[in-house]
Motif scaffolding. Structure first.
Motif, PDB file in Angstrom:
ATOM      1  N   MET A   6      30.208  45.041   7.704  1.00 47.53           N
ATOM      2  CA  MET A   6      31.615  45.422   7.636  1.00 47.53           C
ATOM      3  C   MET A   6      32.024  45.732   6.202  1.00 47.53           C
ATOM      4  N   LEU A   7      31.544  44.922   5.254  1.00 48.32           N
ATOM      5  CA  LEU A   7      31.830  45.162   3.838  1.00 48.32           C
ATOM      6  C   LEU A   7      31.227  46.483   3.390  1.00 48.32           C
ATOM      7  N   LEU A   8      30.018  46.752   3.857  1.00 48.95           N
ATOM      8  CA  LEU A   8      29.329  47.984   3.495  1.00 48.95           C
ATOM      9  C   LEU A   8      30.097  49.202   4.011  1.00 48.95           C
ATOM     10  N   VAL A   9      30.517  49.161   5.261  1.00 47.86           N
ATOM     11  CA  VAL A   9      31.274  50.267   5.844  1.00 47.86           C
ATOM     12  C   VAL A   9      32.576  50.488   5.071  1.00 47.86           C
ATOM     13  N   GLY A  10      33.273  49.399   4.752  1.00 53.91           N
ATOM     14  CA  GLY A  10      34.523  49.521   4.012  1.00 53.91           C
ATOM     15  C   GLY A  10      34.318  50.145   2.650  1.00 53.91           C
ATOM     16  N   LEU A  55      28.903  51.751  18.427  1.00 53.94           N
ATOM     17  CA  LEU A  55      27.661  52.511  18.286  1.00 53.94           C
ATOM     18  C   LEU A  55      26.848  52.045  17.086  1.00 53.94           C
ATOM     19  N   ARG A  56      27.521  51.610  16.024  1.00 51.62           N
ATOM     20  CA  ARG A  56      26.789  51.093  14.862  1.00 51.62           C
ATOM     21  C   ARG A  56      25.929  49.888  15.260  1.00 51.62           C
ATOM     22  N   ALA A  77      19.348  47.203   3.717  1.00 51.62           N
ATOM     23  CA  ALA A  77      18.627  47.886   4.798  1.00 51.62           C
ATOM     24  C   ALA A  77      18.352  46.962   5.972  1.00 51.62           C
ATOM     25  N   THR A  78      17.871  45.765   5.691  1.00 51.72           N
ATOM     26  CA  THR A  78      17.423  44.891   6.785  1.00 51.72           C
ATOM     27  C   THR A  78      18.534  44.033   7.377  1.00 51.72           C
ATOM     28  N   LYS A  79      19.462  43.572   6.553  1.00 55.08           N
ATOM     29  CA  LYS A  79      20.510  42.667   7.035  1.00 55.08           C
ATOM     30  C   LYS A  79      21.740  43.406   7.541  1.00 55.08           C
ATOM     31  N   ALA A  80      22.183  44.428   6.799  1.00 57.70           N
ATOM     32  CA  ALA A  80      23.400  45.145   7.194  1.00 57.70           C
ATOM     33  C   ALA A  80      23.102  46.295   8.158  1.00 57.70           C
ATOM     34  N   LEU A  81      22.097  47.104   7.822  1.00 55.32           N
ATOM     35  CA  LEU A  81      21.807  48.293   8.623  1.00 55.32           C
ATOM     36  C   LEU A  81      20.794  48.050   9.743  1.00 55.32           C
TER      37      LEU A  81
END
Length: 202
Positions: A6-10, A55-56, A77-81
């Motif tokens: 969520m932080l990454l998307v924001g 969808l994410r 890459a591994t934790k958020a995506l």
């Protein structure tokens, strides 16, 4: 969705917008392979952020292990995506580099891939490598969705360490598939042209 995601998307939306434009399809909950032009290191984050949250949660980016497999990038890459890391160097020559992608598709996940294989400096995508063709042949029920991302080559060009704030749109095109007996090279060029058309420049 994890707090890190969520932080990454924001953060991505604050920097580049990543505004979705569903031109040829709708954001429906079905298995898909999103394939897009590749011009910057932020491409993966922007396309993933442009998807709605539901969808994410079922869509995994495909990322190069040599770049995304270390340090902070590996955590993202591994934790958020929940990215699928692939070995571009082919250290194990006997291994099929697409096997991790096959495994993700078999689990029902959708994928984000960049068929050029590496970033380019040009506005339009260069020739596609064969991975998209093999994935489509192995999983014909997965929709192939062409995607064009505008302005990311200007926001974070090759060699840049940080993105320059700039509005980016992510355009989703019409689903396509490999036609019966269609030659690989013909399909790959047809897929590339679908991405090019979304740019509005061809």
């Amino acid at each position: 969705m994890r707090p890190s995601g969520m932080l990454l998307v924001g953060t991505v939306k604050l920097l580049v917008g990543a505004y979705p434009r569903w031109i040829g399809c709708q954001p429906e909950p079905q298995q898909r392979i999103y394939f897009a032009n590749h011009a910057s290191h932020i491409d993966t984050l922007a396309l993933w952020s442009a998807l709605p949250m539901n969808l994410r949660m079922t869509t995994r980016a495909v990322a190069a292990r040599d770049y995304w497999g270390r340090g902070v990038r590996k955590y993202i890459a591994t934790k958020a995506l929940r990215a699928v890391l692939i070995d571009r160097a082919r250290e194990d020559k006997a291994a099929n580099p697409l096997e991790p992608l096959f495994a993700a598709l078999e689990q029902g996940d959708s994928l984000i891939i960049f068929p050029e294989g590496t970033r380019g400096k040009q506005t339009l995508p260069g020739p596609f490598k064969s991975g998209l063709y093999h994935l489509s042949k192995a999983f014909p029920s997965a929709q192939l969705i062409p995607v064009y991302m505008e302005n990311l080559n200007r926001s974070m060009p090759k060699g840049a360490l940080l993105p320059v704030p700039m509005t980016c749109t992510v355009r989703f095109g019409t689903p396509m598939s490999v036609e019966i007996d269609e030659p690989k090279d013909h399909f790959l060029e047809r897929a590339r042209m679908e991405v090019c058309r979304l740019s509005g420049r061809v």
